[in-house]
Design an enzyme around this catalytic site. Structure first.
Site, mmCIF file in Angstrom:
data_model
loop_
_atom_site.group_PDB
_atom_site.id
_atom_site.type_symbol
_atom_site.label_atom_id
_atom_site.label_comp_id
_atom_site.label_asym_id
_atom_site.label_seq_id
_atom_site.Cartn_x
_atom_site.Cartn_y
_atom_site.Cartn_z
ATOM 1 N N GLY A 1 -13.850 -2.726 -0.909
ATOM 2 C CA GLY A 1 -15.193 -2.184 -0.675
ATOM 3 C C GLY A 1 -15.535 -1.069 -1.647
ATOM 4 O O GLY A 1 -16.651 -1.003 -2.172
ATOM 5 N N GLY B 1 -10.601 -8.236 -2.530
ATOM 6 C CA GLY B 1 -9.412 -8.855 -1.937
ATOM 7 C C GLY B 1 -9.109 -10.241 -2.469
ATOM 8 O O GLY B 1 -7.973 -10.551 -2.818
ATOM 9 N N LYS C 1 -21.315 -15.342 -1.184
ATOM 10 C CA LYS C 1 -22.750 -15.128 -1.009
ATOM 11 C C LYS C 1 -23.410 -14.261 -2.069
ATOM 12 O O LYS C 1 -22.854 -13.260 -2.500
ATOM 13 C CB LYS C 1 -22.965 -14.444 0.338
ATOM 14 C CG LYS C 1 -22.699 -15.347 1.519
ATOM 15 C CD LYS C 1 -23.088 -14.622 2.764
ATOM 16 C CE LYS C 1 -22.863 -15.442 3.999
ATOM 17 N NZ LYS C 1 -22.920 -14.585 5.179
ATOM 18 N N ARG D 1 0.823 -1.222 0.000
ATOM 19 C CA ARG D 1 0.000 0.000 0.000
ATOM 20 C C ARG D 1 0.851 1.264 0.000
ATOM 21 O O ARG D 1 0.451 2.270 -0.587
ATOM 22 C CB ARG D 1 -0.930 -0.003 1.211
ATOM 23 C CG ARG D 1 -2.041 -0.997 1.023
ATOM 24 C CD ARG D 1 -3.123 -0.800 2.034
ATOM 25 N NE ARG D 1 -4.297 -1.547 1.628
ATOM 26 C CZ ARG D 1 -5.132 -2.150 2.461
ATOM 27 N NH1 ARG D 1 -4.917 -2.080 3.760
ATOM 28 N NH2 ARG D 1 -6.181 -2.800 2.013
HETATM 29 P P1 AMP Z 1 -16.319 -13.029 -1.117
HETATM 30 O O1 AMP Z 1 -15.652 -12.378 0.048
HETATM 31 O O2 AMP Z 1 -17.799 -12.913 -1.120
HETATM 32 O O3 AMP Z 1 -15.680 -12.669 -2.442
HETATM 33 O O4 AMP Z 1 -16.116 -14.579 -0.907
HETATM 34 C C1 AMP Z 1 -14.854 -15.173 -0.928
HETATM 35 C C2 AMP Z 1 -14.936 -16.502 -0.263
HETATM 36 O O5 AMP Z 1 -15.853 -17.327 -0.947
HETATM 37 C C3 AMP Z 1 -13.630 -17.227 -0.249
HETATM 38 O O6 AMP Z 1 -13.188 -17.320 1.074
HETATM 39 C C4 AMP Z 1 -13.965 -18.589 -0.825
HETATM 40 O O7 AMP Z 1 -13.399 -19.647 -0.092
HETATM 41 C C5 AMP Z 1 -15.468 -18.643 -0.711
HETATM 42 N N1 AMP Z 1 -16.050 -19.560 -1.695
HETATM 43 C C6 AMP Z 1 -15.861 -19.550 -3.022
HETATM 44 N N2 AMP Z 1 -16.498 -20.571 -3.595
HETATM 45 C C7 AMP Z 1 -17.115 -21.265 -2.626
HETATM 46 C C8 AMP Z 1 -17.933 -22.428 -2.598
HETATM 47 N N3 AMP Z 1 -18.224 -23.100 -3.724
HETATM 48 N N4 AMP Z 1 -18.398 -22.854 -1.401
HETATM 49 C C9 AMP Z 1 -18.099 -22.165 -0.277
HETATM 50 N N5 AMP Z 1 -17.335 -21.061 -0.236
HETATM 51 C C10 AMP Z 1 -16.842 -20.613 -1.396
#
Ligand code: AMP
Length: 405
Positions: free
Chosen positions: A384, A361, A206, A38
């Protein structure tokens, strides 16, 4: 960019306060800086200001000190590292002083004593509650330290804090630093005047975290590729049984509406067509490759996309002229389930003709993990902030900058 840039200003002998993002990870005990990415990212702006004979004042937050001084979150360890990095890149030694408070008499006196081509780093902005509450009195105190305000902290631009928004009401000119300018230009081009085909790749855990991004992107893109955990809520919405895969039951209806909206808009929304299943959520789980739209074995969960999906998504990525990527395709932290994400990173990096923006990230670390960061056009520094940009929101820290006339 319609906003004033540091390149538009006369900096000669002026006190220029640059809001930087020095929120670096520190060792819990030794307070040693563990990663100075950074600091490096904002060097071009600092160097630009020094080259143009500015008196440079740097302000940043570090961690979450809850509005009061806490030595654990002091920016003091940054002084030596900054001096070293400036020495390395400019080839001469630059005087970097430190103010133990970011406002008040000490800061004012040190700012006044600054000579051109010297640097003053202020103590953590968040040692004062007025920073996060955007208190006008605190913002005014910050503004008193400088003649010109420059914001180079894109990662904090989605927050209306005193150092990102409030201060702009008390200075004559507020401009974007070089890093901020690059972020606005790349993200702005992708979202407002993309070359087509425009392909967005969304992944991560999610649906609920990304639903606004999906909605906004459906108004812009030609193709939307959805992988990662969130794909399984969509597949469930389409009627597929997905075993123990991550599904947000409360979002199934939203997913159904999203699929219908994509169809109405003529956006091709593609979901995984094969999956790497695991019997438990663990790095050493037993795995099974599953193809097609039949029911998954009931006790298994999908933790990565399969090779057919990689091929399907890669074909779209290859043809794209604009690519936006946010979120991994699987649980890439576990090597057994990283393949899909790594291959998508590769496909993204191989398309040299496209304007590519990678944000968030996890997708940024995936790009680094795949060793292809150098060939990607733009890696956003703001997780974010880039997400809010993709949601179509106005970032207060950007909106507050002075318009170019
Ligand atoms: P996000 O912060 O929403 O971008 O989510 C990232 C996280 O999603 C990472 O820690 C991944 O391990 C998790 N992730 C990605 N694919 C899957 C999956 N098929 N099942 C559960 N977790 C997942």
């Amino acid at each position: 960019m319609s906003k004033l840039s540091i390149r538009d200003l006369d900096l000669n002998n002026k006190r220029v306060l640059i809001r930087v993002d020095f929120n670096v990870p520190l060792h819990a005990e030794t307070r040693e800086i563990l990663d100075h990415t950074r600091i490096k990212e904002t060097l071009p702006t600092i160097e630009y200001a020094l080259r143009h004979h500015a008196k440079v004042i740097l302000a940043s937050h570090l961690g979450r000190p809850q509005g009061k001084p806490d030595p654990k979150y002091s920016l003091r360890p940054v002084v030596d590292r900054l001096r070293m990095l400036l020495d390395q890149s400019i080839g001469e030694s630059i005087n970097v002083a430190f103010s133990p408070d970011c406002v008040g008499d000490v800061a004012l006196e040190l700012a006044d004593q600054l000579e051109s081509r010297q640097v003053l780093l202020l103590e953590n902005l968040r040692f004062h509650p007025g920073e996060e509450s955007n208190d006008p009195g605190f913002a005014k105190q910050l503004a008193q330290l400088c003649d010109i305000y420059v914001d180079d902290a894109f990662g904090s631009a989605h927050r209306a804090h005193a150092s990102t928004e409030g201060i702009t009401h008390f200075v004559k000119q507020s401009a974007a630093g070089l890093l901020m300018e690059k972020e606005i230009n790349f993200l702005g081009k992708a979202m407002h005047s993309p070359e087509r085909p425009f392909v967005a790749i969304l992944g991560g855990a999610k649906v609920s975290d990304k639903i606004q991004v999906i909605n906004n992107l459906l108004n812009k893109v030609d193709v939307l590729l959805i992988g990662g955990g969130m794909a399984y809520t969509f597949l469930k919405a389409k009627g597929q049984e997905v075993g123990k895969s991550l599904v947000e039951d409360s979002k199934i209806e939203v997913a159904r509406e999203t699929l219908a909206k994509a169809e109405r808009k003529g956006v091709r929304l593609l979901l995984p067509v094969d999956h790497l299943l695991a019997d438990i959520f663990a790095p050493d789980a037993r795995t099974l490759l599953f193809r097609g739209d039949g029911p998954f074995p009931a006790e298994w969960m999908a933790l990565d996309i399969g090779p057919e999906t990689v091929a399907l998504f890669s074909r779209e990525i290859e043809d794209a002229r604009t690519i936006v990527w946010n979120g991994p395709m699987g649980v890439f932290e576990m090597p057994a389930f990283a393949d899909g994400t790594m291959k998508i990173a590769l496909a993204v990096s191989e398309n040299a003709a496209a304007l590519t923006v990678v944000g968030g990230g996890d997708s940024v670390s995936a790009i680094h993990q795949a060793g292809v960061a150098e060939s990607v056009k733009h890696i956003s520094t703001g997780g974010g902030a880039s997400l809010e940009f993709l949601e179509g929101k106005t970032l207060p820290g950007v909106a507050a900058l002075t318009e170019k006339h």
